[in-house]
Scaffold this motif. Structure first.
Motif, PDB file in Angstrom:
ATOM      1  N   VAL A 254       0.849  -1.195   0.000  1.00  0.00           N
ATOM      2  CA  VAL A 254       0.000   0.000   0.000  1.00  0.00           C
ATOM      3  C   VAL A 254       0.879   1.237   0.000  1.00  0.00           C
ATOM      4  CG1 VAL A 254      -1.767   1.300   1.242  1.00  0.00           C
ATOM      5  CG2 VAL A 254      -1.851  -1.204   1.208  1.00  0.00           C
ATOM      6  N   GLU A 255       0.748   2.047  -1.043  1.00  0.00           N
ATOM      7  CA  GLU A 255       1.498   3.295  -1.159  1.00  0.00           C
ATOM      8  C   GLU A 255       0.546   4.480  -1.028  1.00  0.00           C
ATOM      9  OE1 GLU A 255       4.108   3.698  -4.488  1.00  0.00           O
ATOM     10  OE2 GLU A 255       4.647   1.569  -4.502  1.00  0.00           O
ATOM     11  N   PRO A 256       1.032   5.592  -0.487  1.00  0.00           N
ATOM     12  CA  PRO A 256       0.173   6.780  -0.380  1.00  0.00           C
ATOM     13  C   PRO A 256      -0.197   7.336  -1.750  1.00  0.00           C
ATOM     14  CG  PRO A 256       2.444   7.318   0.189  1.00  0.00           C
ATOM     15  CD  PRO A 256       2.378   5.825   0.061  1.00  0.00           C
ATOM     16  N   TYR A 257      -1.308   8.080  -1.776  1.00  0.00           N
ATOM     17  CA  TYR A 257      -1.786   8.750  -2.992  1.00  0.00           C
ATOM     18  C   TYR A 257      -2.180   7.757  -4.086  1.00  0.00           C
ATOM     19  CZ  TYR A 257       0.669  12.414  -0.481  1.00  0.00           C
ATOM     20  OH  TYR A 257       1.125  13.258   0.505  1.00  0.00           O
ATOM     21  N   THR A 258      -2.701   6.609  -3.681  1.00  0.00           N
ATOM     22  CA  THR A 258      -3.101   5.592  -4.651  1.00  0.00           C
ATOM     23  C   THR A 258      -4.541   5.141  -4.400  1.00  0.00           C
ATOM     24  OG1 THR A 258      -2.288   3.774  -3.263  1.00  0.00           O
ATOM     25  CG2 THR A 258      -0.752   4.696  -4.882  1.00  0.00           C
ATOM     26  N   VAL A 259      -5.138   4.578  -5.435  1.00  0.00           N
ATOM     27  CA  VAL A 259      -6.458   3.970  -5.305  1.00  0.00           C
ATOM     28  C   VAL A 259      -6.404   2.853  -4.264  1.00  0.00           C
ATOM     29  CG1 VAL A 259      -8.170   2.542  -6.503  1.00  0.00           C
ATOM     30  CG2 VAL A 259      -7.194   4.549  -7.648  1.00  0.00           C
ATOM     31  N   THR A 260      -5.323   2.075  -4.303  1.00  0.00           N
ATOM     32  CA  THR A 260      -5.158   0.982  -3.345  1.00  0.00           C
ATOM     33  C   THR A 260      -5.173   1.503  -1.914  1.00  0.00           C
ATOM     34  OG1 THR A 260      -3.763  -0.100  -5.004  1.00  0.00           O
ATOM     35  CG2 THR A 260      -3.757  -1.034  -2.801  1.00  0.00           C
ATOM     36  N   ASN A 261      -4.534   2.626  -1.687  1.00  0.00           N
ATOM     37  CA  ASN A 261      -4.486   3.200  -0.350  1.00  0.00           C
ATOM     38  C   ASN A 261      -5.874   3.659   0.120  1.00  0.00           C
ATOM     39  OD1 ASN A 261      -2.907   4.218   1.986  1.00  0.00           O
ATOM     40  ND2 ASN A 261      -3.637   6.202   1.255  1.00  0.00           N
ATOM     41  N   LEU A 262      -6.655   4.252  -0.787  1.00  0.00           N
ATOM     42  CA  LEU A 262      -8.013   4.664  -0.425  1.00  0.00           C
ATOM     43  C   LEU A 262      -8.858   3.461  -0.015  1.00  0.00           C
ATOM     44  CD1 LEU A 262      -8.847   7.280  -3.216  1.00  0.00           C
ATOM     45  CD2 LEU A 262      -8.226   7.745  -0.843  1.00  0.00           C
ATOM     46  N   LEU A 263      -8.718   2.384  -0.760  1.00  0.00           N
ATOM     47  CA  LEU A 263      -9.459   1.167  -0.435  1.00  0.00           C
ATOM     48  C   LEU A 263      -8.986   0.578   0.891  1.00  0.00           C
ATOM     49  CD1 LEU A 263      -9.472  -0.385  -3.989  1.00  0.00           C
ATOM     50  CD2 LEU A 263     -11.519   0.204  -2.692  1.00  0.00           C
TER      51      LEU A 263
END
Length: 381
Positions: A254-263
């Motif tokens: 999980v990296e910041p500023y990513t769709v993955t991070n929002l999820l």
């Protein structure tokens, strides 16, 4: 009326681009761009031998051009973090960064040279600077150089120039195909890449007696653990059939500023378990050279693939051993009484079929939630 797939892709790309635009940039101060973003030293396996390796992460001024235009992939922004976001007029910027790393650490038999983008895109790295660096490595007994690029930047003209100065040094070019499944690669991962482009790039690399490396992801957003395992296995089989010399299996963090991070923040995404990495490897290791990657980016993801606290470090140590030996026996005895059986019970309950319509609904739900939260923030500010 726009079809559901196109609508999902367009809206997800829009969010991804907004996240990219929010990435904080560094000041375009010359001293920052006189040295690499990061340097790391490790080991790797070459023809059955464990050799020292240095990874040099060049600090890009603009970052990855493709990502700047599109927002990049849904799970990573390391190509943008640490950049100035603008083109800098600094002569020999990448040569100076490379020489700084060499002065600090020396050269190792194996060198990975990354610009966190596409090193064969001349708008990112001038070809004359890359040729100077490769020539210097060749003269200083580097045995293997690893670089990476999207397929559209891999052409005969550049490979000819590289071959002319590389001498006996092996050149390996990595391509992030990520998934054989067009839906997973382009709708979930937002890669914007055709398999035909990948196949053509592998072909031209091989025809020039260079080595082709393919990055395969494990568990992009919106896939469950079993879907992710099945997809990675099928992709590995495909890339070896397509002529790739090696695979780097990349379990997603999980990296910041990513769709993955929002999820992840909304409890809708969990990075893959290390047991899933092991399962993919056990079913594919005999097909060809497979490395376990995922941590070789700078900066590292904030949340990494893991198991339980009791076994995570042990499993990661065994993965490191695998990368140096390719001896499957170092992994065969891995087990954890605290979490493995629970993992097996959990994955046995999951469906491996990738239902695109169901996933598109999940994407729309995510988009609607994101837009609602964003509107609330604006209203309350």
């Amino acid at each position: 009326m726009m079809c559901l797939k196109l609508k999902c892709n367009s809206l997800l790309q829009k969010i991804n681009k907004e996240l990219t635009d929010n990435v904080p940039l560094v000041k375009p101060e010359k001293y920052l761009f006189s040295r690499p973003k990061n340097i790391s030293i490790g080991t790797t396996n070459i023809s059955g031998n464990s050799l020292n390796k240095i990874i040099i992460y060049l600090r890009s001024d603009v970052g990855g051009e493709h990502g700047t235009e599109t927002g990049g992939c849904a799970c990573c922004k390391h190509w943008r973090l640490g950049t100035a976001g603008i083109k800098l007029d600094i002569p020999n910027m990448y040569i100076n960064q490379y020489l700084y790393a060499v002065k600090l650490h020396g050269l190792q038999p194996v060198v990975s040279l990354y610009n966190e983008g596409n090193i064969l895109n001349t708008n990112e790295v001038p070809i004359d600077e890359l040729i100077y660096i490769i020539k210097h490595m060749s003269k200083n007994n580097v045995k293997k150089l690893i670089i990476e690029s999207r397929p559209e930047f891999i052409d005969q003209n550049k490979l000819t120039k590289i071959k002319a100065v590389s001498g006996n040094m092996t050149i390996e070019i990595g391509i992030g195909l990520e998934s054989v499944n067009d839906f997973v690669r382009n709708e979930l991962f937002l890669k914007n890449m055709k398999k035909s482009e990948y196949e053509s790039a592998v072909k031209i690399i091989n025809e020039n007696n260079m080595k082709s490396l393919t990055y395969v992801i494990l568990k992009p957003a919106f896939l469950n653990e079993v879907q992710a395992i099945k997809e990675a296995i099928e992709t590995i089989k495909y890339v070896f059939n397509a002529g790739s010399h090696a695979v780097s299996l990349e379990p997603i963090g999980v990296e910041p500023y990513t769709v993955t991070n929002l999820l992840y923040e909304d409890c809708k995404y969990i990075p893959p378990k290390l047991w899933s990495v092991l399962e993919v490897l056990k079913q594919t290791y005999q097909l060809g050279e497979i490395r376990i990657g995922a941590c070789q980016v700078s900066p590292r993801p904030t949340t990494l693939p893991s198991n339980c606290d009791k076994c995570t470090n042990k499993v990661l140590e065994k993965f490191d051993e695998w990368n140096c030996t390719y001896d499957i026996s170092v992994l065969n005895e891995l087990y954890c009484s605290n979490c493995y059986d629970t993992y097996i019970d959990d994955v046995n309950k999951l469906d491996s079929f990738i239902d695109e319509k169901s996933i598109e609904k999940d994407i729309l739900d995510f988009i609607n939630h994101y837009n609602t939260v964003s509107m609330e923030k604006v209203t309350n500010s």
